[in-house]
Design an enzyme around this catalytic site. Structure first.
Site, short mmCIF file in Angstrom:
data_model
loop_
_atom_site.label_atom_id
_atom_site.label_comp_id
_atom_site.label_asym_id
_atom_site.label_seq_id
_atom_site.Cartn_x
_atom_site.Cartn_y
_atom_site.Cartn_z
N ASP A 49 1.43 -58.35 -4.62
CA ASP A 49 0.78 -57.00 -4.21
C ASP A 49 1.11 -56.33 -2.89
O ASP A 49 1.20 -55.13 -2.33
CB ASP A 49 -0.52 -56.86 -4.69
CG ASP A 49 -1.06 -56.76 -6.04
OD1 ASP A 49 -0.26 -56.30 -6.75
OD2 ASP A 49 -2.09 -57.03 -6.28
N GLU A 122 -6.49 -49.00 1.41
CA GLU A 122 -7.54 -48.49 2.22
C GLU A 122 -7.08 -48.56 3.64
O GLU A 122 -5.82 -49.06 4.07
CB GLU A 122 -8.64 -49.70 2.01
CG GLU A 122 -8.55 -51.00 2.81
CD GLU A 122 -7.66 -52.02 2.15
OE1 GLU A 122 -6.52 -52.18 2.78
OE2 GLU A 122 -7.94 -52.45 0.98
N THR A 161 -10.26 -52.69 -5.87
CA THR A 161 -10.08 -54.16 -6.28
C THR A 161 -9.74 -55.06 -5.24
O THR A 161 -9.64 -56.25 -5.39
CB THR A 161 -9.24 -54.33 -7.59
OG1 THR A 161 -8.04 -53.60 -7.15
CG2 THR A 161 -10.07 -53.46 -8.63
N TYR A 163 -9.72 -55.56 -0.83
CA TYR A 163 -10.74 -55.81 0.47
C TYR A 163 -12.10 -55.10 0.05
O TYR A 163 -13.28 -55.89 0.01
CB TYR A 163 -10.37 -55.05 1.74
CG TYR A 163 -10.69 -55.58 2.94
CD1 TYR A 163 -11.85 -56.62 2.87
CD2 TYR A 163 -10.21 -55.19 4.11
CE1 TYR A 163 -12.14 -57.10 4.19
CE2 TYR A 163 -10.67 -55.65 5.35
CZ TYR A 163 -11.74 -56.60 5.31
OH TYR A 163 -11.97 -56.95 6.58
N ASN A 164 -12.10 -53.99 -0.61
CA ASN A 164 -13.53 -53.30 -0.93
C ASN A 164 -14.34 -54.36 -1.94
O ASN A 164 -15.55 -54.17 -1.64
CB ASN A 164 -13.11 -51.87 -1.61
CG ASN A 164 -14.36 -51.37 -2.43
OD1 ASN A 164 -15.27 -50.99 -1.70
ND2 ASN A 164 -14.39 -51.55 -3.57
P1 NAP Z 1 -3.16 -60.79 1.62
O1 NAP Z 1 -4.22 -61.48 2.64
O2 NAP Z 1 -2.20 -61.81 1.02
O3 NAP Z 1 -3.96 -60.27 0.57
C1 NAP Z 1 -5.37 -60.56 0.09
C2 NAP Z 1 -5.34 -60.57 -1.53
O4 NAP Z 1 -5.54 -59.05 -2.00
C3 NAP Z 1 -3.95 -61.14 -2.52
O5 NAP Z 1 -4.50 -61.70 -3.27
C4 NAP Z 1 -3.22 -59.83 -2.64
O6 NAP Z 1 -2.69 -60.04 -3.85
C5 NAP Z 1 -4.64 -59.00 -3.21
N1 NAP Z 1 -4.41 -57.64 -3.39
C6 NAP Z 1 -3.64 -56.53 -2.53
N2 NAP Z 1 -3.95 -55.34 -3.00
C7 NAP Z 1 -4.62 -55.31 -4.15
C8 NAP Z 1 -5.31 -54.55 -4.91
N3 NAP Z 1 -5.06 -53.19 -4.81
N4 NAP Z 1 -6.06 -54.91 -6.13
C9 NAP Z 1 -6.45 -56.22 -6.15
N5 NAP Z 1 -5.84 -57.20 -5.37
C10 NAP Z 1 -4.94 -56.71 -4.42
O7 NAP Z 1 -2.61 -59.52 2.19
P2 NAP Z 1 -1.68 -58.58 1.46
O8 NAP Z 1 -0.91 -59.30 0.12
O9 NAP Z 1 -0.60 -57.98 2.27
O10 NAP Z 1 -2.72 -57.48 0.83
C11 NAP Z 1 -3.12 -56.48 1.71
C12 NAP Z 1 -4.55 -56.00 1.29
O11 NAP Z 1 -5.32 -57.27 1.27
C13 NAP Z 1 -5.22 -55.12 1.88
O12 NAP Z 1 -4.94 -53.80 1.74
C14 NAP Z 1 -6.74 -55.50 1.74
O13 NAP Z 1 -7.27 -54.60 0.69
C15 NAP Z 1 -6.54 -57.03 1.41
N6 NAP Z 1 -7.42 -57.78 2.23
C16 NAP Z 1 -8.42 -58.23 1.53
C17 NAP Z 1 -9.41 -59.01 2.50
C18 NAP Z 1 -10.64 -59.66 1.90
O14 NAP Z 1 -10.57 -59.66 0.52
N7 NAP Z 1 -11.47 -60.49 2.53
C19 NAP Z 1 -9.21 -59.06 3.88
C20 NAP Z 1 -8.11 -58.47 4.40
C21 NAP Z 1 -7.27 -57.77 3.52
P3 NAP Z 1 -1.18 -60.68 -3.99
O15 NAP Z 1 -1.29 -62.03 -3.72
O16 NAP Z 1 -0.42 -60.25 -4.91
O17 NAP Z 1 -0.27 -60.06 -2.83
#
Ligand code: NAP
Ligand code: MN
EC number: 2.7.1.23
Length: 264
Positions: A49, A122, A161, A163-164
């Site tokens: 993703d 986001e 689904t 960060y949110n």
């Molecule tokens: P990452 O730190 O590797 O991603 C965090 C997780 O979010 C990975 O498991 C990724 O899946 C998953 N993901 C990304 N977009 C998604 C979506 N629309 N619905 C469900 N899961 C999703 O960073 P990244 O892979 O570059 O992804 C960036 C996203 O990470 C940001 O846009 C933000 O939403 C999210 N994030 C989450 C947190 C948190 O949950 N605490 C903190 C920072 C950022 P994959 O393994 O398939 O890439």
């Protein structure tokens, strides 16, 4: 008419041999492989993703092509419908199945009143120091609340689904054109009071976040998974665009099936 395919990948993730195999397969199914992402009918993103988010950003959030996610392993993310473990399935599907698409809305984010950026997941605003950050929240011209805490994120339905969700925000169906603001660890006391829940705003509303200029006004801004490199942040406005990206829609991959396969 022959359709053209552009492969998006990170060089260190996909070998030359794999790419050659995919290109050969594409040609054997009568597709043209192009090196120009701006003219391709299909943009195929090889990776998870995170790579999908980058591919959409780096190809300019095109509206007149179909984005397709192909994971490098057997695991499917939210945006990934195919796997490199069975590469032929993709070309068979594009050739023999009726290819429909599903629309995913984008938000438009303007920082310091400058030219806006699009986001598919986001925009996130986080304090970059140990101290909390204070942000005044306006909906259209209505002053709503003064937030103090680690930060705020504003997500699209398909980003709901990501960060949110970790912040206990609601999961939204992308057929609803709306966006959601979610708090990251808000302080709530007699000086600072916020609603404390996430807010879902309709597509005709504008959210304006004014960063209080108290020294902690250099937050980390994330546009999906890309960091925004600007120093002092004064304000951030977010609204829905009329723009969508189109993902492939198969019989078994409507949004709720995507959620089930990713989380349950
Ligand atoms: P990452 O730190 O590797 O991603 C965090 C997780 O979010 C990975 O498991 C990724 O899946 C998953 N993901 C990304 N977009 C998604 C979506 N629309 N619905 C469900 N899961 C999703 O960073 P990244 O892979 O570059 O992804 C960036 C996203 O990470 C940001 O846009 C933000 O939403 C999210 N994030 C989450 C947190 C948190 O949950 N605490 C903190 C920072 C950022 P994959 O393994 O398939 O890439
Ligand atoms: Mn990732």
């Amino acid at each position: 008419m022959t359709s053209s395919i552009y492969f998006y990948y990170k060089k260190d993730h996909v070998t030359k041999e794999t790419l050659e195999l995919l290109e050969k397969l594409a040609i054997s199914y009568q597709f043209v492989v192009t090196k120009k992402s701006n003219v391709a009918d299909y943009i195929i993103c090889l990776g998870d993703d995170g790579v999908f988010l980058q591919s959409v950003r780096n190809t300019g959030f095109r509206e007149n092509c179909t984005y397709i996610g192909m994971s490098l392993t057997n695991a499917h993310g939210l945006y990934n419908d195919f796997s490199l473990e069975e590469p032929e399935t993709l070309f068979q599907t594009l050739t023999f199945a009726p290819v429909e698409t599903e629309q995913f809305p984008l938000v438009d984010v303007s920082i310091n009143d400058e030219v806006p950026f699009y986001c598919l997941n986001e925009v996130s605003i986080r304090s970059s120091i140990i101290k909390t950050i204070a942000i005044e929240v306006y909906i259209d011209n209505l002053y709503l609340e003064r937030f103090r805490g680690d930060g705020l994120i504003v997500s699209t339905p398909s980003g709901s689904t990501a960060y949110n969700k970790s912040l206990n925000g609601a999961i939204l169906d992308p057929t609803m054109p709306c966006f959601q603001m979610t708090e990251i660890a808000s302080l709530n006391n007699n000086d600072y009071r916020t609603l404390g829940t996430s807010l879902v705003l309709s597509h005709n509303k504008k959210l304006r976040l004014e960063i209080i200029q108290d020294g902690n006004d250099h937050p980390i801004i994330g546009l999906d998974n890309e960091a925004y490199a600007i120093r002092n942040i004064n304000n951030i406005s977010v609204q829905m665009t009329n723009k969508f990206i189109h993902l492939i829609k198969l019989p078994n991959n409507n949004y709720w099936e995507r959620i089930k396969r990713t989380f349950l």
